[in-house]
Structure formats: C-alpha cells, structure tokens
Design a protein around this motif. Structure first.
Motif, PDB file in Angstrom:
ATOM      1  N   GLU A 205     -22.701  -2.757 -37.009  1.00 28.81           N
ATOM      2  CA  GLU A 205     -23.607  -3.817 -36.687  1.00 28.81           C
ATOM      3  C   GLU A 205     -22.553  -5.027 -35.872  1.00 28.81           C
ATOM      4  OE1 GLU A 205     -26.763  -4.719 -36.510  1.00 28.81           O
ATOM      5  OE2 GLU A 205     -27.074  -2.651 -37.128  1.00 28.81           O
ATOM      6  N   PRO A 206     -22.880  -5.325 -34.964  1.00 34.35           N
ATOM      7  CA  PRO A 206     -21.897  -6.482 -34.292  1.00 34.35           C
ATOM      8  C   PRO A 206     -21.630  -7.534 -35.022  1.00 34.35           C
ATOM      9  CG  PRO A 206     -24.388  -6.432 -33.155  1.00 34.35           C
ATOM     10  CD  PRO A 206     -24.383  -5.231 -34.155  1.00 34.35           C
ATOM     11  N   SER A 207     -20.312  -7.620 -34.974  1.00 38.92           N
ATOM     12  CA  SER A 207     -19.718  -8.846 -35.484  1.00 38.92           C
ATOM     13  C   SER A 207     -20.365 -10.207 -35.036  1.00 38.92           C
ATOM     14  CB  SER A 207     -18.430  -8.871 -35.602  1.00 38.92           C
ATOM     15  OG  SER A 207     -17.983  -9.118 -34.297  1.00 38.92           O
ATOM     16  N   GLU A 208     -20.090 -11.441 -35.809  1.00 33.41           N
ATOM     17  CA  GLU A 208     -20.481 -12.496 -35.350  1.00 33.41           C
ATOM     18  C   GLU A 208     -19.807 -12.808 -34.038  1.00 33.41           C
ATOM     19  OE1 GLU A 208     -20.104 -15.469 -38.209  1.00 33.41           O
ATOM     20  OE2 GLU A 208     -21.457 -14.850 -39.823  1.00 33.41           O
ATOM     21  N   LYS A 209     -18.505 -12.592 -34.142  1.00 35.02           N
ATOM     22  CA  LYS A 209     -17.561 -12.963 -32.811  1.00 35.02           C
ATOM     23  C   LYS A 209     -18.271 -12.154 -31.684  1.00 35.02           C
ATOM     24  CE  LYS A 209     -14.337 -15.267 -34.016  1.00 35.02           C
ATOM     25  NZ  LYS A 209     -13.759 -16.647 -33.345  1.00 35.02           N
ATOM     26  N   GLU A 210     -18.824 -10.854 -31.848  1.00 28.83           N
ATOM     27  CA  GLU A 210     -19.301 -10.234 -30.776  1.00 28.83           C
ATOM     28  C   GLU A 210     -20.656 -10.473 -30.329  1.00 28.83           C
ATOM     29  OE1 GLU A 210     -20.450  -7.095 -27.908  1.00 28.83           O
ATOM     30  OE2 GLU A 210     -18.502  -8.038 -28.528  1.00 28.83           O
ATOM     31  N   LEU A 211     -21.534 -11.129 -31.313  1.00 30.85           N
ATOM     32  CA  LEU A 211     -22.900 -11.835 -30.978  1.00 30.85           C
ATOM     33  C   LEU A 211     -22.605 -13.090 -30.048  1.00 30.85           C
ATOM     34  CD1 LEU A 211     -24.474 -11.313 -34.477  1.00 30.85           C
ATOM     35  CD2 LEU A 211     -25.113 -10.110 -31.988  1.00 30.85           C
ATOM     36  N   ALA A 212     -21.320 -13.926 -30.457  1.00 34.48           N
ATOM     37  CA  ALA A 212     -21.180 -15.098 -29.778  1.00 34.48           C
ATOM     38  C   ALA A 212     -20.708 -14.674 -28.444  1.00 34.48           C
ATOM     39  CB  ALA A 212     -20.079 -15.808 -30.645  1.00 34.48           C
ATOM     40  N   ARG A 214     -21.653 -11.862 -26.616  1.00 31.78           N
ATOM     41  CA  ARG A 214     -22.810 -11.717 -25.769  1.00 31.78           C
ATOM     42  C   ARG A 214     -23.644 -13.025 -25.351  1.00 31.78           C
ATOM     43  NH1 ARG A 214     -25.165  -6.338 -29.355  1.00 31.78           N
ATOM     44  NH2 ARG A 214     -23.105  -5.283 -29.141  1.00 31.78           N
ATOM     45  N   LYS A 215     -23.716 -14.000 -26.383  1.00 29.39           N
ATOM     46  CA  LYS A 215     -24.440 -15.028 -26.140  1.00 29.39           C
ATOM     47  C   LYS A 215     -23.786 -16.038 -24.803  1.00 29.39           C
ATOM     48  CE  LYS A 215     -26.512 -19.316 -27.894  1.00 29.39           C
ATOM     49  NZ  LYS A 215     -26.403 -20.216 -29.184  1.00 29.39           N
ATOM     50  N   MET A 216     -22.372 -15.819 -24.766  1.00 29.28           N
ATOM     51  CA  MET A 216     -21.757 -16.532 -23.459  1.00 29.28           C
ATOM     52  C   MET A 216     -21.909 -15.643 -22.442  1.00 29.28           C
ATOM     53  SD  MET A 216     -17.997 -17.277 -25.540  1.00 29.28           S
ATOM     54  CE  MET A 216     -17.221 -18.007 -23.944  1.00 29.28           C
ATOM     55  N   MET A 217     -21.860 -14.357 -22.406  1.00 35.21           N
ATOM     56  CA  MET A 217     -22.324 -13.767 -21.283  1.00 35.21           C
ATOM     57  C   MET A 217     -23.606 -13.851 -20.730  1.00 35.21           C
ATOM     58  SD  MET A 217     -20.445  -9.856 -21.634  1.00 35.21           S
ATOM     59  CE  MET A 217     -21.398  -9.407 -23.155  1.00 35.21           C
ATOM     60  N   ALA A 218     -24.665 -13.948 -21.694  1.00 33.88           N
ATOM     61  CA  ALA A 218     -25.930 -14.310 -21.170  1.00 33.88           C
ATOM     62  C   ALA A 218     -26.235 -15.475 -20.573  1.00 33.88           C
ATOM     63  CB  ALA A 218     -26.954 -14.117 -22.466  1.00 33.88           C
ATOM     64  N   ASN A 219     -25.287 -16.663 -20.892  1.00 37.13           N
ATOM     65  CA  ASN A 219     -25.123 -17.978 -20.491  1.00 37.13           C
ATOM     66  C   ASN A 219     -24.414 -18.083 -19.404  1.00 37.13           C
ATOM     67  OD1 ASN A 219     -26.990 -18.853 -22.411  1.00 37.13           O
ATOM     68  ND2 ASN A 219     -25.799 -19.331 -23.801  1.00 37.13           N
ATOM     69  N   GLU A 220     -23.824 -17.020 -18.923  1.00 30.80           N
ATOM     70  CA  GLU A 220     -22.757 -17.013 -17.830  1.00 30.80           C
ATOM     71  C   GLU A 220     -21.501 -17.959 -17.968  1.00 30.80           C
ATOM     72  OE1 GLU A 220     -24.767 -17.545 -14.155  1.00 30.80           O
ATOM     73  OE2 GLU A 220     -25.760 -15.805 -14.208  1.00 30.80           O
ATOM     74  N   GLU A 221     -21.105 -18.032 -19.043  1.00 33.18           N
ATOM     75  CA  GLU A 221     -19.970 -18.892 -19.648  1.00 33.18           C
ATOM     76  C   GLU A 221     -18.711 -17.681 -19.935  1.00 33.18           C
ATOM     77  OE1 GLU A 221     -21.771 -20.815 -22.940  1.00 33.18           O
ATOM     78  OE2 GLU A 221     -22.826 -22.081 -21.882  1.00 33.18           O
ATOM     79  N   TRP A 222     -18.870 -16.771 -20.061  1.00 36.24           N
ATOM     80  CA  TRP A 222     -17.715 -15.752 -20.370  1.00 36.24           C
ATOM     81  C   TRP A 222     -16.884 -15.436 -19.267  1.00 36.24           C
ATOM     82  CZ3 TRP A 222     -17.183 -10.163 -20.171  1.00 36.24           C
ATOM     83  CH2 TRP A 222     -16.254  -9.461 -21.157  1.00 36.24           C
TER      84      TRP A 222
END
Length: 222
Positions: A205-212, A214-222
């Motif tokens: 399962e993805p780690s908390e770091k990985e989930l964070a 992915r969230k940054m990518m979805a918000n175009e902040e990565w």
C-alpha cells in the motif's frame, strides 16, 4: 500489399538532422552536420536496411529529395548506391514543387497519406523511405509504416530535427533484428506491435509520503 519501410540515421537523443555533412541541412542554426561520418565502417550493410534503395521504390519528402537530387546524379556511375538511387523509381511528396528533374521521379498529388496507401496497394517492390523526417512523422501518425530501420549512433546532439516529435502516435514496436557495428552503431529493425500495454510493478500500500506526493501532483504543486 507491399510494405512501406522507413530507414534513417539517428543520434542517441533521437536527432536525425544532417547526418551526412555540414551543408546538408543547417536550418534552425544546426551546427553538427556530418555527425555520422566518424562512425562509418565496413561492417555496416547499407543495402540490408534499404539505404541504397536497391530493389525498392523510393518515397521521399521534398527536402530529402532535393538533397539527393543535388548529389547522387553527380557521383560516379560505378558507385553502387548512386547506380541504384539514380535508376530507381522515386515518389516525391511536396506542396511546393511543381516539376522534378531527377531521373524516374514522380510528384505525388493530393493527400499524401491516401496517395501512399494507394501506392502500397499496387503491385511492385516494397516502398522505401529514406530520411524525410516530416514525411515519416505524418505517415507514422497515420499508422501506415510497416518497418523501421533505425541506425542509432553513439553521439548526443542536444538539438535539431527529431525522428519522433511530440505529435507522434503512441505505439508499441517489436525488435526483429539488431546488430552493432565495429564503431558502436546499433543497427536495429522494428515493426509496429499494437497499442502500448501499460502496467505497474506490484507493491505494498502507498506510504503517507507517496499519498502526499500524489496529492501535490493532483494540485499541480509537484
């Protein structure tokens, strides 16, 4: 139906512009013309990859046609490549040329994709593309190229005209033949192999770091 075969020289980073010499195509400020010269050796079989056009009919873009027309008719009649290219049937795709002066050349009219599809349906030898980057891109997008002979040279050019641009159609290719020359040129033949098959390597399962992340990518902040 006869095959449409594309053969070209490319750098390691996919540049195909002006492999033969500095004056071949310096457009766009390209300063590395002649980049393949230092790697030529006797182990390279130009005929096997169709670069001499022997026993095939050529399909050329306008720029490659003009490069060839200004060079090959003026070479020795004993030169095997000059002999086959000068004598061979040539079809030229151009929106600007109105007449052709190289022996046995025919100007293609109308939509180039439908015209070449019609050529493929005619009896005769296989059709051979050499160089002609813009034309290759158009025909690759239309999915009518049956085989690619790519000679990849161990050099990085950084800029110049690329074999496949951002408009290329995503497609899987299957390697059917590959050799390496004495100078390190990888001479490979590919055929289209359907759609790209996507997948992912199994993991926990993805780690908390990985989930964070992915969230940054979805918000175009990565």
């Amino acid at each position: 139906m006869r095959k449409l075969i594309a053969s070209t020289f490319v750098s390691l980073d996919g540049i195909m512009q002006a492999p033969g010499g500095p004056e071949e195509d310096p457009t766009g400020g390209f300063t590395h013309g002649g980049w393949m010269f230092n790697y030529a050796d006797e182990s390279m079989d130009f005929a096997a990859s169709g670069f001499d056009g022997k026993d095939r009919e050529l399909v050329l873009g306008r720029r490659t046609y003009q490069i060839f027309e200004a060079y090959w008719p003026y070479q020795s009649t004993d030169h095997p490549v000059a002999k086959s290219l000068n004598a061979g049937k040539k079809y030229v795709a151009s929106r600007t040329l109105t007449e052709l002066h190289w022996n046995n050349s025919t100007l293609l009219h109308g939509d180039v994709v439908s015209t070449i599809i019609a050529l493929k349906a005619q009896p005769g030898p296989d059709l051979q593309l050499i160089g002609s980057g813009n034309l290759i891109q158009t025909l690759q997008t239309a999915s009518i190229i049956d085989e690619y002979n790519l000679w990849t040279f161990p050099v990085v050019l950084g800029q110049g005209k690329r074999l496949f641009s951002q408009t290329a159609k995503p497609v899987a290719l299957r390697l059917v033949r590959s050799e390496v020359s004495a100078s390190g040129v990888v001479m490979s033949t590919y055929v289209p192999d359907g759609d790209i098959q996507l997948g992912s390597f199994p993991s926990a399962e993805p780690s908390e770091k990985e989930l964070a992340r992915r969230k940054m990518m979805a918000n175009e902040e990565w």
